[in-house]
Each structure stands twice: as structure tokens, then as C-alpha cells.
Design a protein around this motif. Sequence first.
Motif, PDB file in Angstrom:
ATOM      1  N   PRO A   7      18.223  31.472  40.862  1.00  0.00           N
ATOM      2  CA  PRO A   7      18.837  30.974  42.095  1.00  0.00           C
ATOM      3  C   PRO A   7      18.193  29.675  42.557  1.00  0.00           C
ATOM      4  N   ASN A   8      18.977  28.913  43.319  1.00  0.00           N
ATOM      5  CA  ASN A   8      18.479  27.668  43.913  1.00  0.00           C
ATOM      6  C   ASN A   8      17.887  26.719  42.875  1.00  0.00           C
ATOM      7  N   THR A   9      18.614  26.558  41.785  1.00  0.00           N
ATOM      8  CA  THR A   9      18.155  25.700  40.700  1.00  0.00           C
ATOM      9  C   THR A   9      18.662  24.271  40.886  1.00  0.00           C
ATOM     10  N   THR A  10      17.777  23.316  40.663  1.00  0.00           N
ATOM     11  CA  THR A  10      18.130  21.905  40.754  1.00  0.00           C
ATOM     12  C   THR A  10      18.319  21.338  39.354  1.00  0.00           C
ATOM     13  N   GLY A  11      19.441  20.681  39.133  1.00  0.00           N
ATOM     14  CA  GLY A  11      19.662  19.974  37.887  1.00  0.00           C
ATOM     15  C   GLY A  11      19.107  18.562  37.994  1.00  0.00           C
ATOM     16  N   LEU A  12      18.342  18.151  36.996  1.00  0.00           N
ATOM     17  CA  LEU A  12      17.755  16.815  36.957  1.00  0.00           C
ATOM     18  C   LEU A  12      18.347  16.058  35.781  1.00  0.00           C
ATOM     19  N   ILE A  13      19.100  15.009  36.059  1.00  0.00           N
ATOM     20  CA  ILE A  13      19.774  14.239  35.018  1.00  0.00           C
ATOM     21  C   ILE A  13      19.118  12.875  34.865  1.00  0.00           C
ATOM     22  N   PHE A  14      18.942  12.462  33.615  1.00  0.00           N
ATOM     23  CA  PHE A  14      18.435  11.121  33.316  1.00  0.00           C
ATOM     24  C   PHE A  14      19.318  10.498  32.246  1.00  0.00           C
ATOM     25  N   ALA A  15      19.545   9.198  32.366  1.00  0.00           N
ATOM     26  CA  ALA A  15      20.382   8.508  31.386  1.00  0.00           C
ATOM     27  C   ALA A  15      19.571   8.063  30.179  1.00  0.00           C
ATOM     28  N   MET A  16      18.313   7.672  30.395  1.00  0.00           N
ATOM     29  CA  MET A  16      17.457   7.164  29.328  1.00  0.00           C
ATOM     30  C   MET A  16      16.170   7.958  29.255  1.00  0.00           C
ATOM     31  N   ARG A  17      15.671   8.111  28.052  1.00  0.00           N
ATOM     32  CA  ARG A  17      14.454   8.893  27.850  1.00  0.00           C
ATOM     33  C   ARG A  17      13.273   8.315  28.636  1.00  0.00           C
ATOM     34  N   GLU A  18      13.205   6.975  28.708  1.00  0.00           N
ATOM     35  CA  GLU A  18      12.087   6.336  29.406  1.00  0.00           C
ATOM     36  C   GLU A  18      12.066   6.682  30.888  1.00  0.00           C
ATOM     37  N   GLU A  19      13.231   6.995  31.472  1.00  0.00           N
ATOM     38  CA  GLU A  19      13.307   7.287  32.897  1.00  0.00           C
ATOM     39  C   GLU A  19      12.676   8.639  33.248  1.00  0.00           C
ATOM     40  N   GLN A  20      12.540   9.522  32.282  1.00  0.00           N
ATOM     41  CA  GLN A  20      11.951  10.843  32.529  1.00  0.00           C
ATOM     42  C   GLN A  20      10.551  10.950  31.942  1.00  0.00           C
ATOM     43  N   ALA A  63      29.279  12.647  33.247  1.00  0.00           N
ATOM     44  CA  ALA A  63      30.220  13.656  33.730  1.00  0.00           C
ATOM     45  C   ALA A  63      30.171  14.912  32.865  1.00  0.00           C
ATOM     46  N   SER A  64      30.118  14.735  31.556  1.00  0.00           N
ATOM     47  CA  SER A  64      30.046  15.874  30.646  1.00  0.00           C
ATOM     48  C   SER A  64      28.793  16.701  30.903  1.00  0.00           C
ATOM     49  N   THR A  65      27.673  16.017  31.065  1.00  0.00           N
ATOM     50  CA  THR A  65      26.401  16.714  31.287  1.00  0.00           C
ATOM     51  C   THR A  65      26.400  17.442  32.629  1.00  0.00           C
ATOM     52  N   THR A  66      26.964  16.816  33.638  1.00  0.00           N
ATOM     53  CA  THR A  66      27.055  17.454  34.954  1.00  0.00           C
ATOM     54  C   THR A  66      27.847  18.751  34.871  1.00  0.00           C
ATOM     55  N   SER A  67      28.956  18.710  34.153  1.00  0.00           N
ATOM     56  CA  SER A  67      29.777  19.909  33.991  1.00  0.00           C
ATOM     57  C   SER A  67      29.007  21.014  33.270  1.00  0.00           C
ATOM     58  N   LEU A  68      28.224  20.643  32.264  1.00  0.00           N
ATOM     59  CA  LEU A  68      27.424  21.645  31.543  1.00  0.00           C
ATOM     60  C   LEU A  68      26.387  22.281  32.468  1.00  0.00           C
ATOM     61  N   LEU A  69      25.739  21.474  33.294  1.00  0.00           N
ATOM     62  CA  LEU A  69      24.750  22.003  34.236  1.00  0.00           C
ATOM     63  C   LEU A  69      25.382  22.983  35.219  1.00  0.00           C
ATOM     64  N   ILE A  70      26.580  22.674  35.641  1.00  0.00           N
ATOM     65  CA  ILE A  70      27.259  23.533  36.610  1.00  0.00           C
ATOM     66  C   ILE A  70      27.686  24.858  35.978  1.00  0.00           C
ATOM     67  N   HIS A  71      28.301  24.791  34.815  1.00  0.00           N
ATOM     68  CA  HIS A  71      28.919  25.987  34.250  1.00  0.00           C
ATOM     69  C   HIS A  71      27.956  26.847  33.433  1.00  0.00           C
ATOM     70  N   HIS A  72      26.968  26.240  32.812  1.00  0.00           N
ATOM     71  CA  HIS A  72      26.036  27.032  32.005  1.00  0.00           C
ATOM     72  C   HIS A  72      24.805  27.488  32.795  1.00  0.00           C
ATOM     73  N   PHE A  73      24.392  26.657  33.765  1.00  0.00           N
ATOM     74  CA  PHE A  73      23.150  26.961  34.480  1.00  0.00           C
ATOM     75  C   PHE A  73      23.357  27.243  35.970  1.00  0.00           C
ATOM     76  N   GLN A  74      24.585  27.042  36.429  1.00  0.00           N
ATOM     77  CA  GLN A  74      24.939  27.330  37.829  1.00  0.00           C
ATOM     78  C   GLN A  74      23.955  26.684  38.807  1.00  0.00           C
ATOM     79  N   VAL A  75      23.622  25.419  38.569  1.00  0.00           N
ATOM     80  CA  VAL A  75      22.732  24.698  39.485  1.00  0.00           C
ATOM     81  C   VAL A  75      23.387  24.618  40.858  1.00  0.00           C
ATOM     82  N   ASN A  76      22.559  24.615  41.896  1.00  0.00           N
ATOM     83  CA  ASN A  76      23.129  24.546  43.242  1.00  0.00           C
ATOM     84  C   ASN A  76      23.009  23.147  43.846  1.00  0.00           C
ATOM     85  N   GLN A  77      22.324  22.246  43.126  1.00  0.00           N
ATOM     86  CA  GLN A  77      22.299  20.848  43.514  1.00  0.00           C
ATOM     87  C   GLN A  77      21.876  20.031  42.298  1.00  0.00           C
TER      88      GLN A  77
END
Length: 258
Positions: A7-20, A63-77
Motif C-alpha cells: 500500500p501507498n507505493t510511490t512510482g519513481l520514473i527516470f528517463a536516463m540512467r544518469e538521472e537515477q 506513457a507505457s512505463t506509467t501504465s505498467l506502474l499503475i496496472h502491475h504495481f498499483q502505485v498510488n502516486q
Amino acid sequence: MSISIKPNTTGLIFAMREEQEGLQTLITDQELHHIAKRSFIQGNLWGHPVVMVLAGIGKVAAASTTSLLIHHFQVNQLLLSGVAGAADASLKVGDIVIAQELLQHDMDASPLFPRFEIPLSGKSRFSAQQDLSLDLQKATQAFIQEIHQHLSAEQIQEFQLQNVRMHTGLIASGDQFIHDKQVLNHLKQALPDLLAVEMEGAAIAQVCEEHNLAFGILRTISDSADETAHHDFQSFVKNVAAPYTLGILKNYFENKNE
């Protein structure tokens, strides 16, 4: 493949490896999931459940990655942190922009629909969730006050980070790395309140809005989106933007209420 939903999981998205850079080593209790040619790292960050993923560059990847985070991991933000080009004279390299609104600057279905409007949606701008944005602003302001704890004196001098400022407002996304002053000027004429340009945020915002999901977009200004945009870009992302992300996220999660 079994994924334990927290519960209450945050999805963290990065476009480039260097950014993370450096963030993965701070995630505890790690579980690795491979979905749709992406690696999702699930675990805890400063006491909060997260799923971190390298999305890749561009709106479709985001957009594809966001959808995966929502449907597979049910992130809440969802939070995106990375770099952007300045689109306003008040911003300088090293400043931080937190999006209040996002739009796709390369969306143009005119004359069927107004320029920038997402066809059939009736809107061109997507608003970030206010409470999440305010929390990010507080975390950012605290980071700016303690920037010397995260970057060396040499880095601050090299990139002229003595007077870093935070800005909030409009960020525009498109499948184009803008490095032409004329292109930027045309955008600014059409969008006078535009602060920064990048390649993912508005796509994430659109998907999140369709799913009623809170999102926050945090961008460090890496260049002026003109002919000098590529100069020392990778060095800046790794040595400045990545430490920014670590410091701001640390402040955010350590003060986040469950």
C-alpha cells in the motif's frame, strides 16, 4: 510472475540512467521484476515503499512505463525527476522547476482541434496534484538551503550553483531535444508562461489523469535549450541533477505522512 503489492507505493520514473545515479543502492528489501523490456526495482526508500524504473526517453516510453506502474504495481502516486531545458529568461542552469501544469508542445491536430489540445479530451494542460506539489516544493527549498551537503565546492563553482532558485509553473513535453533558439522562441510566443521543455512529463501527466493518480514532475535546468544545450550535458546530469534528486527525494520521503 508474482508481485507483492504494497500500500501507498510511490512510482519513481527516470528517463536516463544518469538521472537515477546512486538511488538504487539506497533502496532496501529489493525485488527485481522484468516487464515489457524494463527492470522494475521494488523496495523501500527512506522507510516508504517504492518502485523505481528506467523508462527511456520520449513520450511513448514514459506513457507505457506509467501504465505498467499503475496496472502491475498499483502505485498510488508517481514522481518523475530529471533534467530540462530552460524556456524562460528568469531560469538559469541549476535551477529547479516543479510542474504545476504540463502540455505536449508537439501536439497539433489543427484545424480539427486547437493547437496543443489532446484530441477528444477538450484540454491541453494537465495539472499536478496540489498537495504533492507543495510537499515537493518544501523538500526542494530545504535541499537548496543544504546544497553544500550534497555537492562539493568544486561542483558548485564549476556549474555556478551559488544562487539556485526554485520555480513552479508550466512545463512542456515533446519528442524533440530542443537545441535551437528560434524553435524555443516560437514556443515561448505561443506559451508565454512556459518555464521549461523536456520529453516525458506531459505524457505521464495525461496517463495519470486518466487513472485519477497523483503525480509530481521535478526538473533540474541543465541548459538553455539553445545551440549550447549539449555542452557538458552528461556531466551535469550525473554530477548535479542526480545529487539533486537524491537530496530532494530524501527530504520528501523523510517528511512524508502515511
